[in-house]
Design an enzyme around this catalytic site. Structure first.
Site, PDB file in Angstrom:
ATOM      1  N   HIS A   1      -3.911  -4.303   7.645  1.00  0.00           N
ATOM      2  CA  HIS A   1      -4.086  -3.122   8.500  1.00  0.00           C
ATOM      3  C   HIS A   1      -3.264  -3.257   9.782  1.00  0.00           C
ATOM      4  O   HIS A   1      -3.475  -4.181  10.566  1.00  0.00           O
ATOM      5  CB  HIS A   1      -5.546  -2.849   8.872  1.00  0.00           C
ATOM      6  CG  HIS A   1      -5.775  -1.387   9.148  1.00  0.00           C
ATOM      7  ND1 HIS A   1      -5.376  -0.784  10.312  1.00  0.00           N
ATOM      8  CD2 HIS A   1      -6.296  -0.406   8.378  1.00  0.00           C
ATOM      9  CE1 HIS A   1      -5.665   0.498  10.248  1.00  0.00           C
ATOM     10  NE2 HIS A   1      -6.212   0.761   9.087  1.00  0.00           N
TER      11      HIS A   1
ATOM     12  N   HIS B   1      -5.665   3.593  -1.773  1.00  0.00           N
ATOM     13  CA  HIS B   1      -7.007   3.949  -1.301  1.00  0.00           C
ATOM     14  C   HIS B   1      -7.323   5.346  -1.825  1.00  0.00           C
ATOM     15  O   HIS B   1      -6.721   6.323  -1.383  1.00  0.00           O
ATOM     16  CB  HIS B   1      -7.014   3.919   0.237  1.00  0.00           C
ATOM     17  CG  HIS B   1      -8.368   4.182   0.834  1.00  0.00           C
ATOM     18  ND1 HIS B   1      -8.597   4.120   2.191  1.00  0.00           N
ATOM     19  CD2 HIS B   1      -9.562   4.503   0.281  1.00  0.00           C
ATOM     20  CE1 HIS B   1      -9.875   4.384   2.433  1.00  0.00           C
ATOM     21  NE2 HIS B   1     -10.477   4.635   1.295  1.00  0.00           N
TER      22      HIS B   1
ATOM     23  N   ARG C   1      -9.456   8.089  -1.497  1.00  0.00           N
ATOM     24  CA  ARG C   1     -10.462   8.532  -0.526  1.00  0.00           C
ATOM     25  C   ARG C   1     -11.304   9.654  -1.109  1.00  0.00           C
ATOM     26  O   ARG C   1     -10.850  10.417  -1.962  1.00  0.00           O
ATOM     27  CB  ARG C   1      -9.785   9.020   0.759  1.00  0.00           C
ATOM     28  CG  ARG C   1      -9.038   7.931   1.516  1.00  0.00           C
ATOM     29  CD  ARG C   1      -8.530   8.467   2.847  1.00  0.00           C
ATOM     30  NE  ARG C   1      -9.599   8.597   3.803  1.00  0.00           N
ATOM     31  CZ  ARG C   1      -9.818   7.746   4.813  1.00  0.00           C
ATOM     32  NH1 ARG C   1      -9.007   6.725   5.018  1.00  0.00           N
ATOM     33  NH2 ARG C   1     -10.822   7.930   5.627  1.00  0.00           N
TER      34      ARG C   1
ATOM     35  N   GLU D   1      -8.622   0.339  -3.214  1.00  0.00           N
ATOM     36  CA  GLU D   1      -9.477   0.419  -2.019  1.00  0.00           C
ATOM     37  C   GLU D   1     -10.385   1.619  -2.179  1.00  0.00           C
ATOM     38  O   GLU D   1      -9.915   2.711  -2.520  1.00  0.00           O
ATOM     39  CB  GLU D   1      -8.626   0.654  -0.769  1.00  0.00           C
ATOM     40  CG  GLU D   1      -7.995  -0.558  -0.196  1.00  0.00           C
ATOM     41  CD  GLU D   1      -7.226  -0.192   1.061  1.00  0.00           C
ATOM     42  OE1 GLU D   1      -7.549   0.808   1.723  1.00  0.00           O
ATOM     43  OE2 GLU D   1      -6.271  -0.904   1.356  1.00  0.00           O
TER      44      GLU D   1
ATOM     45  N   ASN E   1       0.849  -1.191   0.000  1.00  0.00           N
ATOM     46  CA  ASN E   1       0.000   0.000   0.000  1.00  0.00           C
ATOM     47  C   ASN E   1       0.889   1.247   0.000  1.00  0.00           C
ATOM     48  O   ASN E   1       1.705   1.425   0.910  1.00  0.00           O
ATOM     49  CB  ASN E   1      -0.913  -0.039   1.235  1.00  0.00           C
ATOM     50  CG  ASN E   1      -1.836   1.160   1.307  1.00  0.00           C
ATOM     51  OD1 ASN E   1      -1.417   2.293   1.100  1.00  0.00           O
ATOM     52  ND2 ASN E   1      -3.093   0.920   1.621  1.00  0.00           N
TER      53      ASN E   1
ATOM     54  N   THR F   1      -8.448   3.891   8.037  1.00  0.00           N
ATOM     55  CA  THR F   1      -9.666   3.078   8.107  1.00  0.00           C
ATOM     56  C   THR F   1      -9.770   2.455   9.489  1.00  0.00           C
ATOM     57  O   THR F   1      -8.869   1.738   9.908  1.00  0.00           O
ATOM     58  CB  THR F   1      -9.621   1.964   7.034  1.00  0.00           C
ATOM     59  OG1 THR F   1      -9.168   2.537   5.817  1.00  0.00           O
ATOM     60  CG2 THR F   1     -10.972   1.352   6.834  1.00  0.00           C
TER      61      THR F   1
ATOM     62  N   GLU G   1     -11.072  -9.306   2.938  1.00  0.00           N
ATOM     63  CA  GLU G   1      -9.819  -8.919   3.578  1.00  0.00           C
ATOM     64  C   GLU G   1     -10.115  -8.814   5.064  1.00  0.00           C
ATOM     65  O   GLU G   1     -10.920  -7.975   5.488  1.00  0.00           O
ATOM     66  CB  GLU G   1      -9.293  -7.583   3.031  1.00  0.00           C
ATOM     67  CG  GLU G   1      -7.983  -7.184   3.710  1.00  0.00           C
ATOM     68  CD  GLU G   1      -7.312  -5.957   3.098  1.00  0.00           C
ATOM     69  OE1 GLU G   1      -7.433  -5.739   1.868  1.00  0.00           O
ATOM     70  OE2 GLU G   1      -6.659  -5.221   3.861  1.00  0.00           O
TER      71      GLU G   1
ATOM     72  N   ARG H   1      -7.133  12.849   0.310  1.00  0.00           N
ATOM     73  CA  ARG H   1      -6.089  13.356   1.216  1.00  0.00           C
ATOM     74  C   ARG H   1      -4.697  12.843   0.851  1.00  0.00           C
ATOM     75  O   ARG H   1      -3.710  13.438   1.197  1.00  0.00           O
ATOM     76  CB  ARG H   1      -6.413  13.008   2.670  1.00  0.00           C
ATOM     77  CG  ARG H   1      -6.298  11.558   3.007  1.00  0.00           C
ATOM     78  CD  ARG H   1      -6.476  11.283   4.477  1.00  0.00           C
ATOM     79  NE  ARG H   1      -7.851  11.538   4.905  1.00  0.00           N
ATOM     80  CZ  ARG H   1      -8.359  11.045   6.038  1.00  0.00           C
ATOM     81  NH1 ARG H   1      -7.603  10.321   6.829  1.00  0.00           N
ATOM     82  NH2 ARG H   1      -9.608  11.279   6.372  1.00  0.00           N
TER      83      ARG H   1
ATOM     84  N   HIS I   1       0.946   6.219   1.808  1.00  0.00           N
ATOM     85  CA  HIS I   1       1.727   7.145   2.636  1.00  0.00           C
ATOM     86  C   HIS I   1       2.820   7.851   1.856  1.00  0.00           C
ATOM     87  O   HIS I   1       3.328   8.881   2.305  1.00  0.00           O
ATOM     88  CB  HIS I   1       2.255   6.431   3.875  1.00  0.00           C
ATOM     89  CG  HIS I   1       1.139   6.076   4.808  1.00  0.00           C
ATOM     90  ND1 HIS I   1       0.462   7.023   5.528  1.00  0.00           N
ATOM     91  CD2 HIS I   1       0.527   4.902   5.071  1.00  0.00           C
ATOM     92  CE1 HIS I   1      -0.505   6.448   6.215  1.00  0.00           C
ATOM     93  NE2 HIS I   1      -0.487   5.152   5.948  1.00  0.00           N
TER      94      HIS I   1
END
Ligand code: PXP
Length: 249
Positions: free
Chosen positions: A190, A43, A45, A70, A7, A101, A151, A49, A10
Site C-alpha cells: 500500500h 481487489h 470491491r 483482495e 495490483n 483501502t 500483509e 468500481r 487501476h
C-alpha cells in the site's frame, strides 16, 4: 529476496471511467507477468468500481503466476473466492466512501467471524492473508484466526515525511519480527513507490510486496512490462537505506 505481486486495479479503473472494454486488465496481467510479476493482485470491491467479476473469472483461467484476491470479509465475497479458488485471499477492510483501502483490518475486534471465515477458506485450499497495521495486538489476533499470512499496511510509512519515515520503517521491521515470532509469513503493501520501496523490500522476512498505483502510473511512460521490470529490480536487490542517508540535514 521478496517477490512482487502486481495490483492491476487501476487498469480496470481507467476502463470503468468509460464503462467500456479497454484497457482490459486481463491483457495487462499477461504483460505484467512478462515483466516479471510473481503474482497478480486484484481487489473485487463490493461496489465493483474497478475490477469486475468477469475479470476475476478470466484471470483465474489465464494467469501463469498466482492470483491474489483482495476482498472484504462478506458472505458474497466468500462465495466468489470458494468458486474461483485463488492461490491467496487477502482480507481487507472496505468502506464505500474511501478512495482506496484506508486502514488495516481490525482483526482483534472481529476475531470470532474472521476465525470461522479463515477456517472455511483454508479448508477449501485457499491461503489466507490478513491486511493489518504492524501492531502487536492485531498480529497476535491474526495468529489466533489460524491464518498463515499477514500483509503489513505500509500506508503510514509511505505517507510519512522524511523525518518520520525511519520510525515508520522501524515499526514495519518490528511488525515483521513479531509476525514471524508468531509463526506468520509476511507480505506488505500500500502506497509503495519506486522512491520508497527499497527499505521495505529489505526488511528481514519480507516475502512479497503488493504494488499497484505507482507501477500503473510509470507504465504510462514506459509500458507496463518495463514498469514491472524496473520495480522487480528494486524489490529483488534493494539498497537498505537509499533515502534516509541522502536526506540528513
Ligand atoms: N495491498 C492492499 C491490501 C491494498 O488494498 C492495496 C491497494 O488496493 C495495495 C496493496 C496496493 O496499493 P498501491 O496501489 O498503493 O500500490
Amino acid at each position: 529476496m521478496a517477490s512482487l505481486g502486481v495490483n492491476i486495479d487501476h487498469i480496470a479503473a481507467v476502463r470503468q471511467a468509460r464503462r467500456t472494454v479497454e484497457p482490459d486488465p486481463v491483457t495487462y496481467a499477461l504483460l505484467a507477468e512478462l515483466g516479471g510479476a510473481d503474482g497478480i493482485t486484484v481487489h473485487l470491491r463490493e461496489d465493483r468500481r474497478h475490477i469486475q467479476d468477469r475479470d476475476v473469472e478470466l484471470l483465474r483461467q489465464t494467469l501463469r503466476s498466482r492470483l491474489n484476491l483482495e476482498m472484504a470479509a462478506t458472505a458474497e465475497m466468500e462465495a466468489i473466492a470458494l468458486r474461483i479458488q485463488p492461490e491467496m485471499v487477502t482480507l481487507v477492510p472496505e468502506k464505500r466512501q474511501e478512495v482506496t483501502t484506508e486502514g488495516g483490518l481490525d482483526v482483534a475486534g472481529q476475531l470470532g467471524p474472521l476465525q470461522a471465515l479463515v477456517g472455511r477458506l483454508q479448508a477449501a485450499g485457499v491461503a489466507v492473508s490478513l491486511f493489518v497495521d504492524a501492531d502487536a495486538p492485531q498480529l497476535e489476533a491474526c495468529a489466533t484466526t489460524g491464518a498463515r499470512w499477514v500483509e503489513l499496511h505500509t500506508g503510514g510509512y509511505a505517507e510519512a515525511g522524511w523525518k518520520e519515515q525511519p520510525a515508520a520503517l522501524a515499526r514495519l521491521e518490528e511488525g515483521s519480527f513479531i509476525a514471524r515470532s508468531l509463526g506468520l509469513r509476511v507480505n506488505a503493501g500500500h502506497g509503495l513507490t519506486y522512491q520508497n520501496v527499497e527499505p521495505v523490500a529489505a526488511i528481514e522476512g519480507m516475502e512479497e510486496l503488493n504494488i499497484g498505483h505507482t507501477i500503473v502510473a510509470r507504465a504510462l511512460a514506459v509500458g507496463l512490462e518495463q514498469a514491472v521490470r524496473e520495480m522487480k529490480a528494486l524489490v529483488q536487490n534493494p539498497r537498505r537505506d537509499p533515502l534516509f542517508g541522502n536526506r540528513q540535514p
